[in-house]
Design a protein around this motif. Structure first.
Motif, short mmCIF file in Angstrom:
data_model
loop_
_atom_site.label_atom_id
_atom_site.label_comp_id
_atom_site.label_asym_id
_atom_site.label_seq_id
_atom_site.Cartn_x
_atom_site.Cartn_y
_atom_site.Cartn_z
N SER A 5 19.44 54.02 -30.51
CA SER A 5 19.28 52.88 -31.40
C SER A 5 20.51 51.98 -31.30
O SER A 5 21.52 52.34 -30.71
N ALA A 6 20.44 50.82 -31.90
CA ALA A 6 21.58 49.88 -31.92
C ALA A 6 22.81 50.51 -32.58
O ALA A 6 23.91 50.39 -32.04
N PRO A 7 22.68 51.19 -33.72
CA PRO A 7 23.87 51.83 -34.31
C PRO A 7 24.49 52.89 -33.39
O PRO A 7 25.71 53.01 -33.31
N GLN A 8 23.65 53.64 -32.68
CA GLN A 8 24.17 54.65 -31.76
C GLN A 8 24.91 53.99 -30.59
O GLN A 8 25.97 54.44 -30.18
N ALA A 9 24.33 52.91 -30.05
CA ALA A 9 24.97 52.18 -28.95
C ALA A 9 26.30 51.58 -29.42
O ALA A 9 27.29 51.59 -28.70
N ALA A 10 26.31 51.04 -30.64
CA ALA A 10 27.53 50.44 -31.18
C ALA A 10 28.65 51.46 -31.26
O ALA A 10 29.79 51.18 -30.88
N GLU A 11 28.33 52.65 -31.71
CA GLU A 11 29.34 53.71 -31.82
C GLU A 11 29.81 54.14 -30.43
O GLU A 11 31.00 54.29 -30.18
N LYS A 12 28.87 54.29 -29.51
CA LYS A 12 29.18 54.72 -28.14
C LYS A 12 30.08 53.71 -27.43
O LYS A 12 31.01 54.08 -26.72
N TRP A 13 29.79 52.42 -27.61
CA TRP A 13 30.50 51.36 -26.89
C TRP A 13 31.69 50.79 -27.65
O TRP A 13 32.44 49.97 -27.13
N GLY A 14 31.86 51.16 -28.91
CA GLY A 14 33.00 50.69 -29.69
C GLY A 14 32.89 49.23 -30.11
O GLY A 14 33.90 48.53 -30.19
N ILE A 15 31.67 48.77 -30.36
CA ILE A 15 31.44 47.40 -30.84
C ILE A 15 30.55 47.46 -32.07
O ILE A 15 30.04 48.53 -32.42
N SER A 16 30.34 46.32 -32.73
CA SER A 16 29.54 46.32 -33.95
C SER A 16 28.05 46.42 -33.64
O SER A 16 27.59 46.06 -32.56
N GLU A 17 27.32 46.91 -34.63
CA GLU A 17 25.87 47.01 -34.49
C GLU A 17 25.26 45.62 -34.28
O GLU A 17 24.34 45.45 -33.48
#
Length: 62
Positions: A5-17
């Motif tokens: 999901s977008a929140p998971q990608a945000a955490e993985k990549w170190g950027i905001s959702e």
């Protein structure tokens, strides 16, 4: 294929959702799709390069 999901990608990549959502809507992430209100991002997707960096380097050389 497995998705995140977008929140998971945000955490993985170190950027905001929100930034992930914008990248999805601009088709900057290959293989992304939308299911209702949720973005489905392939788990093996790479974080897109920041398009702003090239513009910054150009400004410095002028």
């Amino acid at each position: 294929m497995e998705y995140m999901s977008a929140p998971q990608a945000a955490e993985k990549w170190g950027i905001s959702e929100r930034r992930v959502q914008i990248l999805c809507s601009e088709n900057r992430i290959p293989g992304v799709s939308k299911l209702g209100y949720m973005w489905l991002i392939p788990k093996d997707a790479e974080k897109p390069a920041d398009a702003r960096l090239k513009a910054e380097r150009k400004k410095k050389h002028e």
